[in-house]
Design a protein around this motif. Sequence first.
Motif, PDB file in Angstrom:
ATOM      1  N   ALA A  72      11.574 -15.355  63.351  1.00 49.79           N
ATOM      2  CA  ALA A  72      11.148 -16.637  63.913  1.00 49.79           C
ATOM      3  C   ALA A  72      12.357 -17.461  64.346  1.00 49.79           C
ATOM      4  O   ALA A  72      12.304 -18.153  65.370  1.00 49.79           O
ATOM      5  CB  ALA A  72      10.320 -17.412  62.891  1.00 49.79           C
ATOM      6  N   ALA A  73      13.452 -17.388  63.587  1.00 51.11           N
ATOM      7  CA  ALA A  73      14.673 -18.096  63.976  1.00 51.11           C
ATOM      8  C   ALA A  73      15.217 -17.559  65.293  1.00 51.11           C
ATOM      9  O   ALA A  73      15.658 -18.320  66.166  1.00 51.11           O
ATOM     10  CB  ALA A  73      15.722 -17.984  62.870  1.00 51.11           C
ATOM     11  N   LEU A 116      19.030 -26.092  61.242  1.00 47.40           N
ATOM     12  CA  LEU A 116      19.666 -26.392  59.957  1.00 47.40           C
ATOM     13  C   LEU A 116      18.717 -27.176  59.052  1.00 47.40           C
ATOM     14  O   LEU A 116      18.586 -26.859  57.859  1.00 47.40           O
ATOM     15  CB  LEU A 116      20.952 -27.177  60.186  1.00 47.40           C
ATOM     16  N   VAL A 117      18.063 -28.203  59.603  1.00 48.54           N
ATOM     17  CA  VAL A 117      17.134 -28.998  58.795  1.00 48.54           C
ATOM     18  C   VAL A 117      15.983 -28.135  58.291  1.00 48.54           C
ATOM     19  O   VAL A 117      15.669 -28.114  57.090  1.00 48.54           O
ATOM     20  CB  VAL A 117      16.597 -30.193  59.611  1.00 48.54           C
ATOM     21  N   TYR A 156      22.269 -19.390  57.071  1.00 56.42           N
ATOM     22  CA  TYR A 156      22.022 -18.083  57.676  1.00 56.42           C
ATOM     23  C   TYR A 156      21.001 -18.188  58.806  1.00 56.42           C
ATOM     24  O   TYR A 156      21.216 -17.669  59.914  1.00 56.42           O
ATOM     25  CB  TYR A 156      21.535 -17.105  56.608  1.00 56.42           C
ATOM     26  N   LEU A 157      19.891 -18.863  58.546  1.00 56.41           N
ATOM     27  CA  LEU A 157      18.858 -19.011  59.562  1.00 56.41           C
ATOM     28  C   LEU A 157      19.380 -19.797  60.771  1.00 56.41           C
ATOM     29  O   LEU A 157      19.049 -19.488  61.916  1.00 56.41           O
ATOM     30  CB  LEU A 157      17.635 -19.702  58.969  1.00 56.41           C
ATOM     31  N   GLY A 208      25.833 -11.719  56.849  1.00 51.63           N
ATOM     32  CA  GLY A 208      25.327 -13.060  56.586  1.00 51.63           C
ATOM     33  C   GLY A 208      24.426 -13.129  55.371  1.00 51.63           C
ATOM     34  O   GLY A 208      24.428 -14.129  54.645  1.00 51.63           O
ATOM     35  N   GLN A 209      23.668 -12.081  55.113  1.00 50.84           N
ATOM     36  CA  GLN A 209      22.736 -12.097  53.984  1.00 50.84           C
ATOM     37  C   GLN A 209      23.429 -12.005  52.628  1.00 50.84           C
ATOM     38  O   GLN A 209      22.802 -12.262  51.599  1.00 50.84           O
ATOM     39  CB  GLN A 209      21.729 -10.947  54.140  1.00 50.84           C
ATOM     40  N   LEU A 210      24.711 -11.675  52.621  1.00 47.88           N
ATOM     41  CA  LEU A 210      25.434 -11.601  51.348  1.00 47.88           C
ATOM     42  C   LEU A 210      25.467 -12.939  50.626  1.00 47.88           C
ATOM     43  O   LEU A 210      25.620 -12.988  49.403  1.00 47.88           O
ATOM     44  CB  LEU A 210      26.873 -11.115  51.585  1.00 47.88           C
TER      45      LEU A 210
END
Length: 249
Positions: A72-73, A116-117, A156-157, A208-210
């Motif tokens: 979705a992002a 970000l929000v 991350y998103l 990024g998921q780390l």
Amino acid sequence: MSTALPTRPVLHSEWIKIRSLRGSFAALITILAATAGIQALAAAAIGRAERGALGEDPLFAAYYGILWGQIAAMAFGTTVLSAEFHNGALRTSLAAVPGRTRFYLSKMAVIGGLALVVGQVTGLLTFVAGQAFMGPYAIHLGDPGTYRSIVGSGLYLTLIALFAAGLTAVLRSGALVLSLLIPFVLMVSFIVGAATGGPAEFLPDRAGQLVMHGQADGRLGPWSGLGVLALWTGASLTGGWLAVRRRAA
């Protein structure tokens, strides 16, 4: 460069565009709904079955839903940019904001700010909603890494949305970008990671998921992994800026 920085009227106009485009606004809301919703459903369905049912790393398992929320992002980032490349919309936008750099930076600032929000709210609700169904296997706010993972999941998103937006500015097609990115994060990244190990650490999604992992086994840590994703995003945004500056509207 100061003359090319975003101004309040331009930022406001970009927000109006996003709010009026149903696809873009729906994708923004879906980041929250998909991530937290899938996490809660998965935890309710199998979370209490046995320890590690959602993954061997309990902290990363608390963000199982983000594997779907990131799509979705990506959709949010791509739809906002791709709307400019249909029916002469870019020419109209550049007539209102003649500075291409200001136009581009304003659009990316609004995409990044909104992502970000929503991402930070998503990170908190995903963790809380998921752990509410984990019973004896739940982890709690204040446990090691929990605050870092909540903040990091939102970042991350945000970076994923901007990464997709930059690629869309380069390729001028949201459909093409999504057709490349979605199979990549859902299949290719895991296949390459299983086959080659080391180099896969530096793929944008895996690195990024780390930040959401409790322990990192490779060369990258939580924040350095997020930094690798930031570098990928920076390269994508730079490519998009060059494309917008040099190509005809």
